[in-house]
Motif scaffolding. Structure first.
Motif, short mmCIF file in Angstrom:
data_model
loop_
_atom_site.label_atom_id
_atom_site.label_comp_id
_atom_site.label_asym_id
_atom_site.label_seq_id
_atom_site.Cartn_x
_atom_site.Cartn_y
_atom_site.Cartn_z
N MET A 1 26.70 54.67 51.15
CA MET A 1 26.35 53.70 49.96
C MET A 1 26.43 52.24 50.67
O MET A 1 27.23 51.72 51.52
N ASN A 2 25.28 51.64 50.50
CA ASN A 2 24.95 50.20 50.97
C ASN A 2 25.75 49.14 50.28
O ASN A 2 26.47 49.53 49.04
N TYR A 3 26.02 47.96 50.54
CA TYR A 3 26.74 46.94 49.90
C TYR A 3 26.35 46.86 48.35
O TYR A 3 26.98 46.67 47.48
N ILE A 4 24.92 46.67 48.06
CA ILE A 4 24.47 46.46 46.82
C ILE A 4 25.03 47.73 45.76
O ILE A 4 25.48 47.42 44.76
N GLU A 5 24.65 49.11 46.29
CA GLU A 5 25.30 50.09 45.60
C GLU A 5 27.12 49.83 45.43
O GLU A 5 27.34 50.59 44.36
N SER A 6 27.37 49.70 46.47
CA SER A 6 29.05 49.56 46.26
C SER A 6 29.35 48.69 45.32
O SER A 6 30.33 48.71 44.37
N VAL A 7 28.58 47.23 45.19
CA VAL A 7 28.94 46.41 44.19
C VAL A 7 28.85 47.00 42.81
O VAL A 7 29.35 46.87 41.69
N GLN A 8 27.51 47.67 42.65
CA GLN A 8 26.98 48.22 41.19
C GLN A 8 28.09 49.64 40.69
O GLN A 8 28.25 49.69 39.81
N HIS A 9 28.49 50.15 41.93
CA HIS A 9 29.69 51.15 41.47
C HIS A 9 31.00 50.63 41.01
O HIS A 9 31.29 51.07 40.03
N ALA A 10 31.33 49.51 41.90
CA ALA A 10 32.51 48.99 41.38
C ALA A 10 32.28 48.43 39.82
O ALA A 10 33.21 48.53 39.05
N ALA A 11 31.16 47.80 39.68
CA ALA A 11 30.94 47.14 38.21
C ALA A 11 30.85 48.08 37.09
O ALA A 11 31.57 48.19 36.01
N SER A 12 30.22 49.46 37.28
CA SER A 12 30.48 50.40 36.64
C SER A 12 31.91 50.92 36.26
O SER A 12 32.22 51.25 35.05
N TYR A 13 32.66 51.10 37.12
CA TYR A 13 33.90 51.58 37.13
C TYR A 13 34.73 50.76 36.31
O TYR A 13 35.56 50.89 35.44
N ILE A 14 34.65 49.19 36.67
CA ILE A 14 35.32 48.32 35.71
C ILE A 14 34.81 48.12 34.09
O ILE A 14 35.70 48.18 33.43
N GLN A 15 33.65 48.28 33.90
CA GLN A 15 33.05 48.59 32.62
C GLN A 15 33.86 49.76 31.95
O GLN A 15 34.28 49.87 30.59
N GLU A 16 33.85 50.80 32.83
CA GLU A 16 34.44 52.11 32.20
C GLU A 16 36.09 52.05 31.65
O GLU A 16 36.34 52.30 30.96
N LYS A 17 36.57 51.34 32.72
CA LYS A 17 38.21 51.27 32.64
C LYS A 17 38.53 50.07 31.74
O LYS A 17 39.58 50.42 30.94
#
Length: 276
Positions: A1-17
């Motif tokens: 997972m590259n940097y952009i994908e990591s940021v987007q993954h974290a954002a999705s997790y934040i929105q979910e939680k």
């Protein structure tokens, strides 16, 4: 997972939680000793950085390392209670990871706070300073170095007005309404972790800096690059006068920030109350 994908993954997790971040949510990043800013958040939902995929965690005293979502004065907010710094060994991209994740999660306005040393001899310790501009003196460190993501912002972003004029005007109006002294000046961002020598202090002042600290500049650059509205506020915890410089410890900075946080908190609350 590259940097952009990591940021987007974290954002999705934040929105979910955090049950999706509402439109108009204001992000607040708290500096050393200024975690008390989050105490005014009503019905807070908390998410430790350690639970968010890829989210860097601070090693510094005075930085809790928690996202706190809720409302202040009826305004939806999400606070980064603590941040990471270059001097801890993090890269510029890691330092700005949280800001970028919040943007990806839908945040478009951010308030960056910090504890800083006053370089301007006319400034008073304990007084908030409105950041009108900054100088990036972090040994050439820039969060935009490397491959540019055009979806986030341009390769060569204009930096003539990083700190939003309307937000700065609102901050000055709110300080006036509160009868509060508010300094305005240029913030110098340095790498750290060493504090300034008398010669360095003299040089920074000649360069045009009014206050100095070890944070904020990378986050401001990244947020502005992504098109976010940025407001910067410093809590002046000590005064650096090169000809009569006094020894300062991090513990003293934290203590002064804690004592001065009431003024900063009042100002931020008033700003949030009057934001569009």
């Amino acid at each position: 997972m590259n940097y952009i994908e990591s940021v987007q993954h974290a954002a999705s997790y934040i929105q979910e939680k955090l049950d999706k971040i509402q439109a108009g949510t204001i992000a607040i990043v708290t500096g050393s000793g200024l975690g008390g800013l989050v105490d005014g958040i009503a019905a807070p939902e908390k998410l430790p950085y350690t639970q968010i995929p890829g989210f860097p965690v601070s090693t510094v005293q005075g930085h809790a390392g928690t996202l706190v979502q809720g409302h202040i004065e009826g305004t939806p907010v999400i606070a980064m209670d603590g941040r990471v710094h270059l001097y801890e060994g993090f890269s510029p991209r890691e330092v700005t990871f949280g800001v970028r994740a919040l943007h990806e999660a839908g945040v478009r306005t951010i308030i960056l706070t910090n504890a800083a040393g006053a370089l301007n001899p006319g400034f008073e310790v304990g007084t908030p300073m409105l950041i009108s501009d900054h100088i990036n003196f972090m040994v050439g460190m820039n969060p935009l170095r490397g491959t540019n993501n055009d979806a986030w912002g341009p390769r060569f972003p204009d930096m003539s007005c990083v700190y939003d004029v309307k937000l700065r005007t609102l901050a000055m109006q709110c300080a006036l309404k509160q009868g509060m002294r508010l300094e305005t000046g240029t913030y110098m961002g340095v790498m750290g972790p060493t504090l300034e020598t008398p010669a360095e202090t003299r040089m920074y002042r000649i360069m045009g800096a009014d206050a100095i600290g070890m944070s904020t500049v990378p986050e401001a650059i990244a947020a502005h690059h992504m098109g976010m509205r940025v407001l910067g506020l410093s809590c002046l915890t000590n005064k650096n006068l090169p000809d009569c410089i006094e020894e300062v410890t991090h513990e003293q900075v934290l203590e002064q920030a804690a004592r001065s946080s009431k003024a900063m908190t009042r100002l931020v609350l008033e700003i949030l109350k009057n934001l569009d």
